[in-house]
Design an enzyme around this catalytic site. Structure first.
Site, short mmCIF file in Angstrom:
data_model
loop_
_atom_site.label_atom_id
_atom_site.label_comp_id
_atom_site.label_asym_id
_atom_site.label_seq_id
_atom_site.Cartn_x
_atom_site.Cartn_y
_atom_site.Cartn_z
N CYS A 109 -25.98 -12.02 0.70
CA CYS A 109 -25.07 -11.08 1.33
C CYS A 109 -23.88 -10.89 0.38
CB CYS A 109 -24.63 -11.68 2.67
SG CYS A 109 -23.52 -10.62 3.57
N CYS A 116 -11.00 -5.03 3.90
CA CYS A 116 -11.65 -3.84 4.44
C CYS A 116 -10.63 -3.07 5.26
CB CYS A 116 -12.82 -4.26 5.33
SG CYS A 116 -13.75 -2.88 6.03
N CYS A 120 -12.53 -2.84 12.39
CA CYS A 120 -13.35 -3.24 13.54
C CYS A 120 -12.70 -4.47 14.19
CB CYS A 120 -14.78 -3.57 13.11
SG CYS A 120 -15.64 -2.18 12.37
N CYS A 123 -14.10 -8.18 13.71
CA CYS A 123 -14.50 -8.59 12.36
C CYS A 123 -13.33 -9.22 11.60
CB CYS A 123 -15.02 -7.37 11.61
SG CYS A 123 -15.50 -7.73 9.92
N GLY A 163 -16.08 -5.80 3.28
CA GLY A 163 -15.90 -4.43 2.79
C GLY A 163 -16.86 -3.45 3.40
N GLU A 164 -16.56 -2.17 3.21
CA GLU A 164 -17.41 -1.09 3.70
C GLU A 164 -18.03 -0.39 2.48
OE1 GLU A 164 -18.78 0.38 6.40
OE2 GLU A 164 -19.47 1.84 4.95
N SER A 218 -23.93 0.05 11.79
CA SER A 218 -23.26 -0.82 12.76
C SER A 218 -22.81 0.04 13.93
CB SER A 218 -22.05 -1.49 12.11
OG SER A 218 -22.48 -2.24 11.01
N LEU A 219 -23.65 0.06 14.96
CA LEU A 219 -23.39 0.96 16.10
C LEU A 219 -22.53 0.24 17.15
CD1 LEU A 219 -24.03 3.75 17.25
CD2 LEU A 219 -26.17 2.84 18.16
N HIS A 220 -22.99 -0.86 17.64
CA HIS A 220 -22.24 -1.77 18.51
C HIS A 220 -21.81 -1.21 19.87
CE1 HIS A 220 -22.39 -4.39 15.14
NE2 HIS A 220 -21.35 -3.94 14.50
N ASN A 294 -20.08 -13.15 16.62
CA ASN A 294 -19.56 -14.42 16.12
C ASN A 294 -18.08 -14.46 16.45
OD1 ASN A 294 -18.99 -16.64 14.35
ND2 ASN A 294 -20.86 -16.06 13.26
N CYS A 337 -18.86 -12.37 8.04
CA CYS A 337 -18.02 -11.90 6.93
C CYS A 337 -16.54 -12.18 7.08
CB CYS A 337 -18.15 -10.40 6.75
SG CYS A 337 -19.38 -9.61 7.73
N1 SAH Z 1 -18.71 -2.60 6.64
C1 SAH Z 1 -20.12 -2.70 6.83
C2 SAH Z 1 -20.76 -3.97 6.31
C3 SAH Z 1 -20.06 -5.29 6.52
S1 SAH Z 1 -20.21 -6.16 8.02
C4 SAH Z 1 -20.48 -2.46 8.27
O1 SAH Z 1 -19.59 -2.30 9.09
O2 SAH Z 1 -21.65 -2.36 8.58
C5 SAH Z 1 -21.89 -6.54 8.30
C6 SAH Z 1 -22.26 -6.55 9.78
O3 SAH Z 1 -21.63 -7.64 10.48
C7 SAH Z 1 -21.81 -5.29 10.50
O4 SAH Z 1 -22.82 -4.87 11.39
C8 SAH Z 1 -20.59 -5.77 11.27
O5 SAH Z 1 -20.27 -4.93 12.33
C9 SAH Z 1 -21.03 -7.16 11.67
N2 SAH Z 1 -19.97 -8.08 12.07
C10 SAH Z 1 -18.71 -8.16 11.62
N3 SAH Z 1 -18.03 -9.12 12.25
C11 SAH Z 1 -18.89 -9.68 13.13
C12 SAH Z 1 -18.78 -10.72 14.08
N4 SAH Z 1 -17.66 -11.37 14.26
N5 SAH Z 1 -19.88 -11.01 14.80
C13 SAH Z 1 -21.04 -10.34 14.64
N6 SAH Z 1 -21.20 -9.35 13.76
C14 SAH Z 1 -20.13 -9.01 13.01
#
Ligand code: SAH
Length: 355
Positions: A109, A116, A120, A123, A163-164, A218-220, A294, A337
């Site tokens: 990874c 970033c 979010c 994160c 990062g994105e 990353s839809l969520h 997480n 991350c």
């Molecule tokens: N910026 C990118 C890639 C980095 S994060 C993105 O947003 O996709 C990689 C993945 O981990 C993303 O799906 C992100 O939303 C998720 N992520 C970040 N923090 C998290 C956490 N605390 N628990 C679960 N997933 C998390």
């Protein structure tokens, strides 16, 4: 690191670019291939180690170029072998890389930025905002350094670290080109996944590159209302725009999209959400990857319990979707991350991207 006026970062150069630099230095063209191979196949981290070059040339290279290096600051290894490394860059900023072991081999990874700016809410990478983009050379250095330090071959790369990636588009494209280079690391892009929070214009751009990578989105959340609460990027690019871009991506590349959905207790995890998600993705050939969130210190978000996760997954399956629950790898070592980096330095408020 940003190039200094006098020296150029060499890992981030393509073979053609390296050839033209060497030509200007009055060198024979075959030298470029030799040097490229030292850098990307033998993974030399200094010019001194390039023993089939004359001492004079090695000295000249050292005067004109530098090789991005990463200094190991911390290493954490979980019971399942997952190993997280905190690295210091040439300018003293820090980033993380995580190596995971699977049945098929290893995956790494990779971080694409220092911090970033997407903001979010769940994160850790976003605390403190974005400091700067990583160069292609620095991203490659993550791959080569981890491979060297842990003595492993890296079989898969996921751009899911700090990062994105689509907010550092040019450097990430260059990184992929170098990773895929026949004379270099020679990794098939089928073994690379790129994850984005949904920067819509760059999803279209990426689709037109027609790469063989897997796109993770990353839809969520299944609605703008819920997504607005946890992902500020959704205020710039609404879910409808994101879905249109995803459909375009699939049509242009033929590659199934993987939707990431972090289950957060009481926020997006009940069966009504599952139903709305199924409606949203109806008709798309895709994969849904459910991630128990997480918990990150200070966010107040808790993960959904096992029963709730399974109900959500089986609902999606009944509606005809391929839905899996991501194995929680190395969660006891803060493998999500940005967490290790934050432990090292206490961050401030995130800055958030504006259109
Ligand atoms: N910026 C990118 C890639 C980095 S994060 C993105 O947003 O996709 C990689 C993945 O981990 C993303 O799906 C992100 O939303 C998720 N992520 C970040 N923090 C998290 C956490 N605390 N628990 C679960 N997933 C998390």
């Amino acid at each position: 690191m940003e190039e200094t006026a006098s020296k150029k970062e060499i890992l981030g150069l393509t073979l053609d670019e390296l050839s033209s630099h060497l030509e200007k230095m009055g060198q024979k063209s075959f030298r470029a291939k030799q040097i490229y191979s030292w850098l990307h196949v033998k993974r030399a981290d200094s010019f001194e180690k390039m023993t089939n070059l004359s001492e004079a040339l090695r000295k000249k290279l050292d005067e004109s170029f530098y090789i991005s290096t990463l200094k190991e600051i911390r290493r954490q290894r979980a019971k399942d072998g997952t190993t997280k490394l905190l690295f210091e860059l040439d300018d003293k900023n820090t980033i993380e890389a995580v190596l995971m072991y699977h049945d098929y081999g290893t995956s790494l990874c990779v971080s694409t930025q220092v911090g970033c700016r997407m903001g979010c809410k769940f994160c850790a990478s976003t605390v403190g905002g974005k400091v700067r983009d990583l160069s292609a050379g620095e991203m490659l250095s993550e791959v080569y350094t981890v491979s060297r330090l842990l003595s492993v071959n890296i079989n898969k790369i996921v751009l899911m670290g700090i990062g994105e990636p689509l907010d550092n588009y040019q450097n990430v494209m260059r990184f992929l080109e170098l990773l895929n280079s026949k004379d270099g690391f020679n990794m098939s892009l089928r073994h690379v996944s790129l994850s984005t929070c949904g920067i819509v214009p760059n999803i279209y751009k990426l689709a037109d590159e027609k790469l063989q990578i897997t796109l993770s989105v990353s839809l969520h959340a299944p609605t703008n209302e819920t997504r607005d609460r946890i992902m500020p990027v959704n205020r710039l690019y609404r879910i409808e725009e994101l879905m249109a871009a995803c459909k375009y991506y699939f049509n242009a590349t033929g590659r199934r999209i993987s939707y990431e959905y972090a289950l957060i207790m009481g926020v997006n995890d009940n069966l009504e959400n599952a139903g709305l998600l199924a409606e949203l993705l109806k008709g798309q050939l895709c994969h849904v990857n459910l991630i128990p969130v997480n918990p990150v210190e200070g966010t107040g978000f808790l993960k959904t319990d096992k029963k709730g996760i399974e109900q959500f997954r089986s609902y999606l399956e009944k509606r005809g979707f391929a839905a899996t629950v991501r194995r929680e790898m190395g969660s006891e070592i803060d493998a999500a991350c940005g967490q290790l980096r934050q432990k090292d330095k206490k961050g401030v408020r995130p800055n958030v991207v504006e259109r």
